[in-house]
Design a protein around this motif. Structure first.
Motif, PDB file in Angstrom:
ATOM      1  N   ASP A 198      63.004  14.053  21.235  1.00 43.78           N
ATOM      2  CA  ASP A 198      64.032  14.819  20.549  1.00 43.78           C
ATOM      3  C   ASP A 198      65.386  14.158  20.846  1.00 43.78           C
ATOM      4  O   ASP A 198      65.728  13.850  21.915  1.00 43.78           O
ATOM      5  N   LEU A 199      65.940  13.570  19.679  1.00 42.67           N
ATOM      6  CA  LEU A 199      67.194  12.939  19.747  1.00 42.67           C
ATOM      7  C   LEU A 199      68.383  13.688  19.969  1.00 42.67           C
ATOM      8  O   LEU A 199      69.290  13.176  20.736  1.00 42.67           O
ATOM      9  N   VAL A 200      68.151  14.973  19.722  1.00 40.03           N
ATOM     10  CA  VAL A 200      69.639  16.032  19.874  1.00 40.03           C
ATOM     11  C   VAL A 200      69.515  16.050  21.270  1.00 40.03           C
ATOM     12  O   VAL A 200      70.652  16.002  21.999  1.00 40.03           O
ATOM     13  N   ALA A 201      68.516  16.355  22.107  1.00 47.27           N
ATOM     14  CA  ALA A 201      68.571  16.710  23.413  1.00 47.27           C
ATOM     15  C   ALA A 201      68.403  15.372  24.322  1.00 47.27           C
ATOM     16  O   ALA A 201      68.500  15.572  25.424  1.00 47.27           O
ATOM     17  N   ASN A 202      67.962  14.263  23.501  1.00 52.37           N
ATOM     18  CA  ASN A 202      67.943  13.152  24.020  1.00 52.37           C
ATOM     19  C   ASN A 202      66.667  12.996  25.171  1.00 52.37           C
ATOM     20  O   ASN A 202      67.218  12.596  26.426  1.00 52.37           O
ATOM     21  N   LYS A 203      65.638  13.640  24.974  1.00 54.28           N
ATOM     22  CA  LYS A 203      64.579  13.514  26.091  1.00 54.28           C
ATOM     23  C   LYS A 203      63.169  13.735  25.265  1.00 54.28           C
ATOM     24  O   LYS A 203      63.248  13.866  24.383  1.00 54.28           O
ATOM     25  N   LEU A 204      62.265  13.282  26.012  1.00 50.60           N
ATOM     26  CA  LEU A 204      60.939  13.140  25.499  1.00 50.60           C
ATOM     27  C   LEU A 204      60.273  14.817  25.587  1.00 50.60           C
ATOM     28  O   LEU A 204      60.591  15.194  26.687  1.00 50.60           O
ATOM     29  N   THR A 205      59.915  15.143  24.606  1.00 46.11           N
ATOM     30  CA  THR A 205      59.470  16.490  24.591  1.00 46.11           C
ATOM     31  C   THR A 205      57.696  16.686  24.717  1.00 46.11           C
ATOM     32  O   THR A 205      57.241  17.767  24.839  1.00 46.11           O
ATOM     33  N   LEU A 206      57.143  15.657  24.060  1.00 50.39           N
ATOM     34  CA  LEU A 206      55.774  15.885  24.157  1.00 50.39           C
ATOM     35  C   LEU A 206      54.944  14.490  24.243  1.00 50.39           C
ATOM     36  O   LEU A 206      55.468  13.402  24.065  1.00 50.39           O
ATOM     37  N   ARG A 207      53.842  14.671  24.927  1.00 49.10           N
ATOM     38  CA  ARG A 207      52.947  13.299  25.082  1.00 49.10           C
ATOM     39  C   ARG A 207      51.659  14.010  25.063  1.00 49.10           C
ATOM     40  O   ARG A 207      51.079  14.980  25.743  1.00 49.10           O
ATOM     41  N   LEU A 208      51.015  13.525  23.986  1.00 51.63           N
ATOM     42  CA  LEU A 208      49.324  14.234  23.903  1.00 51.63           C
ATOM     43  C   LEU A 208      48.555  12.939  23.987  1.00 51.63           C
ATOM     44  O   LEU A 208      48.549  11.952  23.251  1.00 51.63           O
ATOM     45  N   PRO A 209      47.516  13.141  24.822  1.00 52.40           N
ATOM     46  CA  PRO A 209      46.543  12.191  24.902  1.00 52.40           C
ATOM     47  C   PRO A 209      45.525  12.311  23.966  1.00 52.40           C
ATOM     48  O   PRO A 209      44.453  13.044  23.903  1.00 52.40           O
ATOM     49  N   ALA A 210      45.823  11.628  22.914  1.00 46.57           N
ATOM     50  CA  ALA A 210      45.310  11.923  21.403  1.00 46.57           C
ATOM     51  C   ALA A 210      43.940  11.353  20.973  1.00 46.57           C
ATOM     52  O   ALA A 210      43.021  11.958  20.371  1.00 46.57           O
ATOM     53  N   HIS A 211      44.005  10.331  21.534  1.00 44.21           N
ATOM     54  CA  HIS A 211      42.583   9.601  21.272  1.00 44.21           C
ATOM     55  C   HIS A 211      41.948   8.906  22.296  1.00 44.21           C
ATOM     56  O   HIS A 211      42.348   8.923  23.378  1.00 44.21           O
ATOM     57  N   HIS A 212      40.782   8.128  21.974  1.00 43.47           N
ATOM     58  CA  HIS A 212      40.071   7.312  23.121  1.00 43.47           C
ATOM     59  C   HIS A 212      40.298   5.828  22.866  1.00 43.47           C
ATOM     60  O   HIS A 212      39.786   5.094  23.629  1.00 43.47           O
ATOM     61  N   SER A 213      41.310   5.555  22.151  1.00 41.92           N
ATOM     62  CA  SER A 213      41.723   4.091  22.125  1.00 41.92           C
ATOM     63  C   SER A 213      43.088   4.073  21.687  1.00 41.92           C
ATOM     64  O   SER A 213      43.792   5.025  21.372  1.00 41.92           O
ATOM     65  N   SER A 246      48.816  24.144  22.944  1.00 43.21           N
ATOM     66  CA  SER A 246      48.469  24.745  24.276  1.00 43.21           C
ATOM     67  C   SER A 246      47.340  24.025  24.832  1.00 43.21           C
ATOM     68  O   SER A 246      47.282  23.665  26.207  1.00 43.21           O
ATOM     69  N   THR A 247      46.465  23.744  24.162  1.00 38.56           N
ATOM     70  CA  THR A 247      45.305  23.263  24.392  1.00 38.56           C
ATOM     71  C   THR A 247      45.054  21.735  24.173  1.00 38.56           C
ATOM     72  O   THR A 247      44.007  20.962  24.808  1.00 38.56           O
ATOM     73  N   GLU A 248      45.940  21.164  23.842  1.00 41.35           N
ATOM     74  CA  GLU A 248      46.349  19.637  23.394  1.00 41.35           C
ATOM     75  C   GLU A 248      45.180  19.239  22.551  1.00 41.35           C
ATOM     76  O   GLU A 248      44.542  18.129  22.826  1.00 41.35           O
ATOM     77  N   GLU A 249      44.645  20.102  21.969  1.00 38.31           N
ATOM     78  CA  GLU A 249      43.443  19.542  20.903  1.00 38.31           C
ATOM     79  C   GLU A 249      43.915  19.710  19.460  1.00 38.31           C
ATOM     80  O   GLU A 249      44.779  20.386  19.162  1.00 38.31           O
ATOM     81  N   MET A 290      38.540  18.593   6.992  1.00 34.59           N
ATOM     82  CA  MET A 290      38.400  18.368   8.418  1.00 34.59           C
ATOM     83  C   MET A 290      37.553  19.175   9.209  1.00 34.59           C
ATOM     84  O   MET A 290      37.460  20.288   8.846  1.00 34.59           O
ATOM     85  N   THR A 291      37.048  18.798  10.387  1.00 36.23           N
ATOM     86  CA  THR A 291      36.219  19.430  11.062  1.00 36.23           C
ATOM     87  C   THR A 291      36.967  19.613  12.534  1.00 36.23           C
ATOM     88  O   THR A 291      37.818  18.735  12.798  1.00 36.23           O
ATOM     89  N   SER A 292      36.517  20.399  13.486  1.00 38.05           N
ATOM     90  CA  SER A 292      36.893  20.589  14.768  1.00 38.05           C
ATOM     91  C   SER A 292      36.621  19.302  15.586  1.00 38.05           C
ATOM     92  O   SER A 292      37.214  19.021  16.835  1.00 38.05           O
ATOM     93  N   ASN A 293      35.207  18.914  15.359  1.00 38.91           N
ATOM     94  CA  ASN A 293      34.868  17.698  16.423  1.00 38.91           C
ATOM     95  C   ASN A 293      34.411  16.768  15.533  1.00 38.91           C
ATOM     96  O   ASN A 293      33.835  16.685  14.317  1.00 38.91           O
ATOM     97  N   ALA A 294      34.273  15.267  15.997  1.00 39.80           N
ATOM     98  CA  ALA A 294      33.999  14.070  15.338  1.00 39.80           C
ATOM     99  C   ALA A 294      32.505  14.159  15.429  1.00 39.80           C
ATOM    100  O   ALA A 294      32.044  14.084  16.716  1.00 39.80           O
TER     101      ALA A 294
END
Length: 423
Positions: A198-213, A246-249, A290-294
């Motif tokens: 967030d550039l206005v608040a000047n802070k990191l607001t989210l980190r998602l462990p998104a992938h396996h690589s 909320s589930t990071e999915e 898209m599907t919910s899982n690979a």
């Protein structure tokens, strides 16, 4: 990984297209018959357009030449500025309307390996750039000074993306983009994560462990900023809805690439995007599929590494058994670096084309609907074209290459290669 760091380009002087046999493109006919509105709307919007042969008129012309590889290049949204980033710590902003004079010459700060990405804010007042470090730098480019040195001539701040409680080790950033309102940044990194700042608040607001690589590429789906697309070396494209994390999915997963994804470009409608892959293919996706899982499958190509050798001939006929893409475009070469692909501009072409850089020193242009390769710009650059950009309004395309050259293309330079093969 996104970049080969140990072998020089001379080892790969024999180009991939010598064994490629031309372009090879495929459209999912079942999807065309049942959900063909994307293709139908493309045909309607591009109907009045001139042919590609008539839409580009002069060139190629040299814009600039540096003594280091060009990694990124993009027009601003209004086409008045052009940004090029080089491995040798330089980012240059050219004033297109004033004869391509250098508007700003930015000396990159704390660079690791290369400038991996750069993005202009929507109001064109700020530029952010990344390298293989957890710091993204933001530069005020709206000031009058031509030269920009770190915190000497104007604002040149570092935004630390490692300041999150879940971060355990240092990482590099491959991709960074401004949101449409200029208030946020989204970034993809080699710690398998997506970050939002967030550039206005000047802070990191989210980190998602998104992938396996490595997350090689990220993009906002549309102007709302609610949806984020990501592509990774785990071969998957994912869709993230920021309203329900909320589930990071992910909201969904799209499978079809056999190797890592190097770049994603959104059509801007919140539904469709394209991805470039190390399997030497661009794929187009509709997130309604898209599907919910690979779906799992046996990977028979995992021993190949795009940094060290050409794509094996026997892999070119392989197809993912659960391919969810709606179209596939082949004929370019993706080796040793994260080659980028894009939709052509909506205003001048109705997004009728897809275009991409290529390791064989060319720019390949495909027809979205037919899948055929309609043009190949070649014969000028000597090394890989990692990035290229089509002017949003004018008949002009600019390529940037590892030979250090930035070149402007138009009709007289287009070596047309009409190929209509469809699977």
């Amino acid at each position: 990984m996104g970049y080969g760091m140990s072998r020089m380009e001379e080892e790969y002087s024999e180009h991939e297209d010598q064994n490629n046999g031309g372009s090879n493109s495929q459209v999912n006919n079942e999807f065309l018959n049942t959900h063909n509105d994307i293709f139908h709307m493309t045909q309607i919007r591009s109907g009045p357009s001139e042919s590609l042969r008539k839409s580009i008129v002069d060139g190629p012309e040299i814009v600039d030449r540096m003594d280091s590889r060009a990694y990124v290049s993009q027009f601003s949204a209004d086409g008045s500025l052009f940004v090029a980033g080089f491995q040798g710590s330089h980012i240059r902003i050219y004033d297109v309307d004033k004869g391509w004079k250098v508007h700003r010459d930015i000396h990159a700060r704390s660079l690791r390996w290369t400038i991996s990405d750069a993005s202009l804010s929507p109001d064109q007042q700020f530029l952010v750039y990344s390298s293989l470090a957890p710091i993204i730098h933001i530069v005020n480019v709206g000031t009058a000074a031509k030269q920009s040195y770190a915190n000497i001539t104007d604002i040149h701040d570092g935004l630390d993306f490692s300041q999150h409680e879940d971060v355990r080790y240092t990482f590099g950033i491959f991709s960074v983009k401004f949101s449409s309102d200029g208030r946020e940044l989204v970034a993809g990194s080699n710690d398998d994560s997506i970050y939002v700042y967030d550039l206005v608040a000047n802070k990191l607001t989210l980190r998602l462990p998104a992938h396996h690589s490595d997350v090689n590429t990220v993009a906002f789906a549309d102007e709302t900023g609610h949806l984020i697309y990501s592509g990774s070396d785990d071969n998957l494209c994912k869709v993230w809805d920021r309203r329900c994390l909320s589930t990071e999915e992910p909201a969904g997963v799209l499978t079809g690439h056999l190797h890592g994804i190097t770049h994603i470009d959104s059509r801007g409608d919140g539904r469709c995007f394209i991805s470039n892959g190390k399997d030497q293919a661009i794929k187009m996706w509709d997130i309604r599929k898209m599907t919910s899982n690979a779906d799992s499958y046996e990977d028979r190509t995992s021993n190949w590494d795009y940094r060290y050798s050409r794509y094996p001939q026997q892999y070119k006929q392989l197809k993912h058994p659960h391919d969810q893409s709606i179209a596939t475009y082949r004929g370019h070469s993706v080796l040793r670096t994260l080659i980028r692909c894009y939709f052509s501009p909506a205003y001048s072409t109705g997004q009728k084309y897809i275009y991409t850089g290529s390791y064989d020193s060319s720019v390949c242009i495909y027809d979205v609907v037919s899948g055929s390769q309609v043009a190949k710009l070649k014969g000028y650059h000597q090394l890989a074209i990692r990035d290229c950009s089509w002017h949003p309004f004018d008949p002009m395309l600019v390529s940037s290459s590892w030979d250090g050259r930035v070149a402007k293309w138009s009709r007289s330079s287009c070596q047309q290669e009409e190929t209509t093969d469809l699977d």
